[in-house]
Design an enzyme around this catalytic site. Sequence first.
Site, mmCIF file in Angstrom:
data_model
loop_
_atom_site.group_PDB
_atom_site.id
_atom_site.type_symbol
_atom_site.label_atom_id
_atom_site.label_comp_id
_atom_site.label_asym_id
_atom_site.label_seq_id
_atom_site.Cartn_x
_atom_site.Cartn_y
_atom_site.Cartn_z
ATOM 1 N N TYR A 68 -14.509 -12.326 0.243
ATOM 2 C CA TYR A 68 -15.299 -11.136 -0.118
ATOM 3 C C TYR A 68 -16.591 -11.540 -0.826
ATOM 4 C CZ TYR A 68 -11.603 -7.927 1.271
ATOM 5 O OH TYR A 68 -10.695 -7.215 2.006
ATOM 6 N N ASP A 113 -6.376 -3.299 -7.685
ATOM 7 C CA ASP A 113 -6.974 -3.851 -6.472
ATOM 8 C C ASP A 113 -7.225 -5.333 -6.702
ATOM 9 O OD1 ASP A 113 -8.178 -2.825 -3.747
ATOM 10 O OD2 ASP A 113 -9.464 -4.421 -4.471
ATOM 11 N N ARG A 173 0.815 -1.225 0.000
ATOM 12 C CA ARG A 173 0.000 0.000 0.000
ATOM 13 C C ARG A 173 0.846 1.271 0.000
ATOM 14 N NH1 ARG A 173 -5.340 -1.077 2.201
ATOM 15 N NH2 ARG A 173 -6.004 -2.832 0.923
ATOM 16 N N ARG A 225 -6.476 11.455 -7.002
ATOM 17 C CA ARG A 225 -7.678 10.636 -6.856
ATOM 18 C C ARG A 225 -8.941 11.464 -6.655
ATOM 19 N NH1 ARG A 225 -8.878 6.055 -4.657
ATOM 20 N NH2 ARG A 225 -10.916 6.990 -4.941
ATOM 21 N N ARG A 256 -3.293 6.390 0.232
ATOM 22 C CA ARG A 256 -3.743 7.622 0.883
ATOM 23 C C ARG A 256 -2.739 8.279 1.804
ATOM 24 N NH1 ARG A 256 -9.378 5.168 2.647
ATOM 25 N NH2 ARG A 256 -7.922 3.433 2.735
HETATM 26 O O1 CP3 Z 1 0.460 0.256 -3.136
HETATM 27 C C1 CP3 Z 1 -0.064 -0.875 -3.252
HETATM 28 O O2 CP3 Z 1 0.078 -1.776 -2.407
HETATM 29 C C2 CP3 Z 1 -0.766 -1.187 -4.562
HETATM 30 C C3 CP3 Z 1 -2.148 -1.086 -4.606
HETATM 31 C C4 CP3 Z 1 -3.110 -2.010 -3.889
HETATM 32 C C5 CP3 Z 1 -4.423 -1.584 -3.540
HETATM 33 N N1 CP3 Z 1 -5.113 -2.652 -3.069
HETATM 34 C C6 CP3 Z 1 -4.908 -0.230 -3.714
HETATM 35 C C7 CP3 Z 1 -6.035 0.207 -2.875
HETATM 36 C C8 CP3 Z 1 -3.027 -3.355 -3.537
HETATM 37 C C9 CP3 Z 1 -1.837 -4.285 -3.647
HETATM 38 C C10 CP3 Z 1 -4.309 -3.750 -3.033
HETATM 39 C C11 CP3 Z 1 -4.640 -5.113 -2.633
HETATM 40 C C12 CP3 Z 1 -5.798 -5.340 -1.770
HETATM 41 N N2 CP3 Z 1 -7.056 -4.822 -1.869
HETATM 42 C C13 CP3 Z 1 -5.803 -6.288 -0.731
HETATM 43 C C14 CP3 Z 1 -4.631 -7.141 -0.337
HETATM 44 C C15 CP3 Z 1 -3.666 -6.338 0.449
HETATM 45 C C16 CP3 Z 1 -4.048 -6.166 1.897
HETATM 46 O O3 CP3 Z 1 -4.201 -5.011 2.295
HETATM 47 O O4 CP3 Z 1 -4.174 -7.161 2.594
HETATM 48 C C17 CP3 Z 1 -7.085 -6.295 -0.157
HETATM 49 C C18 CP3 Z 1 -7.543 -7.127 1.012
HETATM 50 C C19 CP3 Z 1 -7.870 -5.371 -0.894
HETATM 51 C C20 CP3 Z 1 -9.300 -5.033 -0.706
HETATM 52 C C21 CP3 Z 1 -9.423 -3.598 -0.380
HETATM 53 N N3 CP3 Z 1 -9.390 -2.592 -1.321
HETATM 54 C C22 CP3 Z 1 -9.495 -2.985 0.913
HETATM 55 C C23 CP3 Z 1 -9.568 -3.714 2.215
HETATM 56 C C24 CP3 Z 1 -9.498 -1.590 0.706
HETATM 57 C C25 CP3 Z 1 -9.477 -0.484 1.753
HETATM 58 C C26 CP3 Z 1 -10.764 0.219 1.916
HETATM 59 C C27 CP3 Z 1 -10.556 1.533 2.686
HETATM 60 O O5 CP3 Z 1 -10.929 2.558 2.136
HETATM 61 O O6 CP3 Z 1 -10.003 1.493 3.794
HETATM 62 C C28 CP3 Z 1 -9.422 -1.383 -0.685
HETATM 63 C C29 CP3 Z 1 -9.359 -0.081 -1.369
HETATM 64 C C30 CP3 Z 1 -8.011 0.302 -1.832
HETATM 65 N N4 CP3 Z 1 -7.188 -0.487 -2.575
HETATM 66 C C31 CP3 Z 1 -7.389 1.561 -1.622
HETATM 67 C C32 CP3 Z 1 -6.153 1.511 -2.299
HETATM 68 C C33 CP3 Z 1 -5.149 2.617 -2.439
HETATM 69 C C34 CP3 Z 1 -7.994 2.731 -0.872
HETATM 70 C C35 CP3 Z 1 -9.054 3.347 -1.707
HETATM 71 C C36 CP3 Z 1 -8.959 4.835 -1.836
HETATM 72 O O7 CP3 Z 1 -7.863 5.398 -1.923
HETATM 73 O O8 CP3 Z 1 -10.043 5.457 -1.920
#
Ligand code: CP3
Length: 351
Positions: free
Chosen positions: A160, A85, A36, A49, A40
């Site tokens: 999910y 994602d 991540r 974004r 953010r």
């Molecule tokens: O920098 C990186 O790691 C690359 C991008 C990345 C994202 N998601 C971007 C993202 C990666 C590798 C993921 C994988 C992902 N997505 C996982 C596996 C990694 C982990 O954290 O265990 C999982 C479980 C998800 C599902 C998911 N997507 C979640 C739990 C969330 C968070 C929701 C929140 O707002 O708290 C997301 C959204 C997400 N994926 C964001 C990002 C940057 C945040 C969304 C935003 O910026 O509005």
Amino acid sequence: MSASPPSRETAESPTPLLVRAATGRPGPYPPVWFMRQAGRSLPEYRAVRAGTTMLDACRSPELITEITLQPVRRHGVDAAILFSDIVLPLVATGVGIDIVAGVGPVIDKPIRTAADIDRLRVLDAGDVPYVADAVRGLVRELGGTPLIGFAGAPFTLASYLVEGGPSRDHALTKAFMHAEPQLWHRLAGRLAEIARAYLTVQIDAGVQTVQLFDSWAGALSLADYTEFALPHSRAVLEPLAGRVPRIHFGVNTGELLPAMRAAGADVVGVDWRVPLDEAARRLGPGAVVQGNLDPALLGAGWPVIDAAVRRIVEQGRGASGHIFNLGHGVPPDTDPQVLTRIVELVHALEP
Ligand code: CP3
């Protein structure tokens, strides 16, 4: 045009440190990147974004490219990870999913019956043209910094889909796999095909390493992991052997580490609960580990972080290779300057 395999090193394109570490070859310091890192915690991420949904950002080659590059520019990390994602390939094959800020992926209609499962179709490269486009451009722009591609593992994706959204205990998923084992294997088998196809698109376009995120696998006992999750993660990872190094990651997986390696990993991700030297011992000879700074410590002040980073690098020497990372993702409220400082510290430590 084809990317040279990691073993064929030339003066113009030395093998990246990440790939060297992943294949157990020594380097001057452990390569560093952060799960991540593209997110953010960065003001420049929040700026680009603004006004775009997460899924629309994941479907725009321009935004994928810009957001993927941001942490490389700012922190000097040793790898970029593709901005996408784990649910993106499901969305691309027509599953109704939204990513809700502060919540995570939410499914329109949870998948629990044979008919639901049979509607999940396999991913085709043509479903995600923006991903291949972005990867090709990124590999050019990144120069010597390798790009990591990724996918969600079948168990984590299935959780999910079955739960309908994020779950603390994954109880519906676990009840489903035990009550309906045939349906479970049909679902997880289909998700494995999707994940493998998604990783193949990324590898064909040029990513130099892949990570399979089984973030929630730690909810399973070793027996359940071995029966219900491992065969499907293996179906994703084994066919990719020899193409690029494969990192296999989950949270709370201290009991599962050897099984996750056996699924076909070159590198096993370790969260903060198990010290890396102990993880290497559990994994056995030749193991390469990734991790494992507790993300919670990012808010504890520099002296605490400095000591923890030094300890982790030292413990990583107990493995055949070490990629420095957090034990899970960067929390959104992290001060990004702390991440830059961690990269500088790891790069400055004595070999
Ligand atoms: O920098 C990186 O790691 C690359 C991008 C990345 C994202 N998601 C971007 C993202 C990666 C590798 C993921 C994988 C992902 N997505 C996982 C596996 C990694 C982990 O954290 O265990 C999982 C479980 C998800 C599902 C998911 N997507 C979640 C739990 C969330 C968070 C929701 C929140 O707002 O708290 C997301 C959204 C997400 N994926 C964001 C990002 C940057 C945040 C969304 C935003 O910026 O509005």
